[in-house]
Design an enzyme around this catalytic site. Structure first.
Site, PDB file in Angstrom:
ATOM      1  N   GLU A 115      30.717  68.922 -44.255  1.00 54.43           N
ATOM      2  CA  GLU A 115      30.419  67.757 -45.093  1.00 54.43           C
ATOM      3  C   GLU A 115      30.824  66.434 -44.433  1.00 54.43           C
ATOM      4  O   GLU A 115      31.663  65.685 -44.947  1.00 54.43           O
ATOM      5  CB  GLU A 115      31.069  67.904 -46.473  1.00 54.43           C
ATOM      6  CG  GLU A 115      30.431  69.015 -47.281  1.00 54.43           C
ATOM      7  CD  GLU A 115      30.837  69.019 -48.752  1.00 54.43           C
ATOM      8  OE1 GLU A 115      31.887  68.456 -49.093  1.00 54.43           O
ATOM      9  OE2 GLU A 115      30.094  69.594 -49.556  1.00 54.43           O
ATOM     10  N   GLU A 150      26.420  76.095 -49.978  1.00 50.40           N
ATOM     11  CA  GLU A 150      27.540  76.279 -50.917  1.00 50.40           C
ATOM     12  C   GLU A 150      27.073  76.006 -52.334  1.00 50.40           C
ATOM     13  O   GLU A 150      26.268  75.103 -52.579  1.00 50.40           O
ATOM     14  CB  GLU A 150      28.664  75.263 -50.644  1.00 50.40           C
ATOM     15  CG  GLU A 150      29.425  75.439 -49.370  1.00 50.40           C
ATOM     16  CD  GLU A 150      30.542  74.383 -49.251  1.00 50.40           C
ATOM     17  OE1 GLU A 150      31.020  73.877 -50.289  1.00 50.40           O
ATOM     18  OE2 GLU A 150      30.908  74.067 -48.114  1.00 50.40           O
TER      19      GLU A 150
HETATM   20  C1  GLA Z   1      32.711  71.153 -50.601  1.00 47.10           C
HETATM   21  C2  GLA Z   1      33.361  71.665 -49.340  1.00 47.10           C
HETATM   22  C3  GLA Z   1      34.094  72.942 -49.516  1.00 47.10           C
HETATM   23  C4  GLA Z   1      34.856  72.967 -50.817  1.00 47.10           C
HETATM   24  C5  GLA Z   1      33.901  72.684 -51.954  1.00 47.10           C
HETATM   25  C6  GLA Z   1      34.571  72.726 -53.304  1.00 47.10           C
HETATM   26  O1  GLA Z   1      31.422  71.482 -50.753  1.00 47.10           O
HETATM   27  O2  GLA Z   1      32.453  71.795 -48.277  1.00 47.10           O
HETATM   28  O3  GLA Z   1      34.976  73.083 -48.426  1.00 47.10           O
HETATM   29  O4  GLA Z   1      35.847  72.018 -50.796  1.00 47.10           O
HETATM   30  O5  GLA Z   1      33.372  71.408 -51.798  1.00 47.10           O
HETATM   31  O6  GLA Z   1      33.655  72.472 -54.344  1.00 47.10           O
END
Ligand code: GLA
Ligand code: ZN
Length: 677
Positions: free
Chosen positions: A151, A308
């Site tokens: 991210e 995710e």
């Molecule tokens: C993000 C991050 C993960 C985790 C999630 C939690 O998407 O990439 O590492 O912290 O949030 O929702």
């Protein structure tokens, strides 16, 4: 493109952090994954500190073990490079890696996503680690993709960034005189003579009151620069991996409508797009759908990876409500319906400490399979196995495109005036939501992309018209296309300088109108207009416009105020096509009515007529089509199909006719042709 040669089905799994656990837990994980149909794990997302002790010493022993474990258990791997959080020793020894925040404070070690993108230390050691990982694990054929950092985002205002900004500006403008013109620095005595007089626009310089700026030119350029600088870090790691593994499929997990990064630029550097979907429970289904369509759009409509999502709760919302029963399944299929070819979670096992210990996971603190969440995950795993590879790689075809552009987003929201309530994404949503509520297939594209596939192009608040984009729009409409834009469009060119001679600037002849003034309405105020016998509200902004060839489409113009009677909706026949203008913001009911009329006129049909809350999308491959029918309501809904089909989730035949689709249930109908209700 996703690495289809290594995928036999929709990849199912997610972020797995065995390094946080003793090894006896690992075997339990493997058994639970197997039983839930999990076939992919994302490894090594935050292990930089564990892997690298100092400048020269690396320790891959634990990761070796983990790789062997997951390999021996038949799992595929999405291999992360670990660079989303730098080690504490590195921050102590090389403070250039620490960011300076918007208020000018030098950060200390802590948190994550915390490295300065222009830090020489970060730019040296991050790609070095990526290369070492690629070298070490190059022979593992179960690595299907490489996941750079995590991210990417944020911003930095340190001295290295300031120097790099000047270099970036020099490359862009060559001569400081050009920069002075572009930023209109004769305003407020800002003329620059030397490049090093330029400082970063933050709360110590041009900015005030949160995100407001006194000089849009520098602020928009800083956004562009920062997006490019962070992208350069991604590219360094990607190239380090590709030096070792030229055919590696490299990605990084994006975040949908994430304002700081121009993802249209980013996607060009990614082998496939992947992204993290974290809606709130109360979000409408169209709100959840829109970023999926954006993520497909930035990648040129290729399928993407859902990297995710939470299987149940999040931990960072104010109220972390559970996903209700069947919602995880519904939203997983929604992602697939919009073009995802993976369904992946954060996280596989819930950690015991720090801020994500109450974030949902496939395996909960109870550590057993006897949980609602695990059962739902396992049930979906069985379904995905049954579906297999049938629509992997299948594409979405749309005759309608909505334009979206990061420069435009930055420019609109940095603008001082006309209204603090004008938010770009809200304006896009008005159009997107109405179209999707009718099940029209919609692509979200940038103004730089090809318009040829579309019959209707909608550009909400097309404020910044860059370069010769107007020529592209002109050619599209002349050639028979239908183009729609709104208030606050065509005002400025790429440097945010106003195009003189009347709004909407270079779009004026296409639209056949001239906008003289624009009235910003406070939230409690509204005007109104009539369209096809119904009165609709006029809110937010009201253009005072004159017809210059266009035809008025509303019945009587604004209904109140000194500009009552002036047109609200216009339509201009231009070449073979038509250009529409919507001079104000209105209600959902208006957009539905109006857009349906435009689509009918353009001979664009919805995929299927369904009751409210039932969403339909379509994917196609090798002459086959799959209609995804998603009931977002809690209650059952009546669905009518006019030709027999097969539901590929259950394998059941679905005869033509009307039947009930249960609340939050999903159908994936194979090879069904047009359906009516
Ligand atoms: C993000 C991050 C993960 C985790 C999630 C939690 O998407 O990439 O590492 O912290 O949030 O929702
Ligand atoms: Zn910096």
């Amino acid at each position: 493109m996703l690495p289809y040669e290594k995928l036999e089905k929709i990849a199912y799994g997610g972020d797995y952090n065995p390094e946080q656990w003793p090894e006896d837990i690992w075997e339990q994980d493997m058994a639970l994954f197997h039983e839930a149909g999990i076939d992919i794990v994302t490894l090594n997302v935050f292990s930089w500190a564990a892997l690298q002790k100092n400048e020269t010493e690396y320790d891959f022993e634990k990761l070796d073990k983990i790789m062997k474990l997951v390999h021996d258990n038949g799992l595929k791997v999405c291999m992360a490079t670990s660079t989303g959080a730098h080690p504490a020793w590195m921050a102590k020894k090389y403070p250039d890696i620490l960011r300076v925040d918007y208020e000018g404070r030098k950060r200390k070690f802590g948190g994550r996503h915390n490295s300065c993108p222009n830090s020489p230390t970060y730019r040296k050691y991050a790609p070095l680690l990526a290369r070492k990982l690629a070298q070490r694990y190059r022979d593992y054929d179960n690595i299907v993709a490489w996941h750079v950092s995590n991210e990417f985002g944020g911003e930095c205002y340190c001295e290295n960034c300031e120097k790099a900004f000047r270099v970036w500006l020099r490359e862009k403008y060559k001569d400081i005189a050009h920069l002075n013109t572009a930023w209109n620095t004769s305003f407020w005595g800002h003329t620059f003579y030397e490049w090093d007089e330029i400082v970063l626009p933050d709360l110590r310089s041009e900015h005030f009151c949160g995100e407001r700026t006194m000089f849009q030119g520098i602020s928009i350029d800083y956004k562009r620069f920062m997006s490019d600088a962070i992208l350069a870090c991604y590219v360094l790691e990607r190239d380090a991996i590709k030096e070792v593994l030229p055919n590696a499929a490299v990605t990084t997990n994006l975040m949908g409508f994430y304002k700081p990064l121009d993802y249209f630029k980013w996607a060009k550097e990614m082998d496939f797009v992947s992204w993290d979907n974290y809606p709130a429970n109360e979000d409408s289904y169209t709100k959840i759908a829109m970023p999926h369509d954006l993520m497909r759009g930035i990648g040129g409509q290729e399928p993407f990876a859902l990297m995710e999502q939470t299987p149940s709760a999040q931990n960072w919302q104010p109220y972390n409500a559970l996903k209700r029963p069947n919602v995880m399944r519904l939203w997983s299929y929604q992602a697939v319906a919009h073009g995802a070819d993976t369904v992946m979670f954060f996280q596989m096992r819930r950690s015991i400490g720090a801020c994500e210990k109450y974030h949902g996971a496939v395996i909960d603190h109870a550590g057993t399979k006897n949980t609602r969440v695990y059962r739902e995950v396992a049930a979906l795993g069985r379904e995905l196995s049954a579906i297999g590879n049938r629509f992997l790689g299948a594409r979405t075809r749309s005759e309608i495109a909505v334009l979206m552009d990061w420069d435009n987003w930055w420019a609109i929201e940095y603008s001082a005036g006309p209204s603090c309530d004008l938010h770009y994404l809200d304006e896009i949503s008005r159009y997107y939501d109405a179209l999707r509520e009718f099940n029209y297939s919609v692509d979200i594209i940038s103004p730089d992309m090809d318009f040829a596939a579309y019959k209707v192009i909608i550009a909400p608040v097309f404020y910044m018209v860059k370069g010769d984009t107007d020529e592209k729009v002109r050619a599209f409409v002349k050639g028979g296309g239908r183009f729609l834009t709104t208030f606050f469009s065509g005002y400025v060119q790429e440097n945010d300088l106003v195009v003189l001679g009347g709004y909407p600037g270079k779009l004026r002849d296409i639209l056949g109108i001239w906008v003289e003034e624009e009235d910003a309405l406070p939230q409690e105020a509204q005007n109104g207009f009539m369209y096809r016998g119904t009165e609709y509200p006029a809110t937010l902004l009201c253009d005072l416009l004159h017809l210059e060839g266009a035809q008025q489409m509303d019945e009587c113009g604004y209904m109140q105020d000194f500009y009552s009677g002036m047109p609200v909706l216009t339509k201009n026949a231009f070449g073979e096509g038509i250009a529409y203008y919507v001079a104000t913001a209105s209600s959902g009911a208006f957009y539905r009515e109006f857009l349906k009329d435009i689509c009918d006129e353009a001979h664009v049909a919805p995929l299927m007529h369904t009751p409210k809350g039932v969403e339909v999308t379509c994917r196609e491959k090798d002459g086959k089509r799959w209609l995804f029918v998603l009931n977002h309501n809690e209650q059952a809904a009546e669905i009518t199909v006019d030709a027999p089909a097969v539901d590929v989730i259950t394998g059941n035949a679905v005869p033509a006719g009307t039947f009930l689709l249960q609340g939050r249930d999903v159908l994936i109908l194979e090879n069904s042709s047009a359906m009516q209700n």
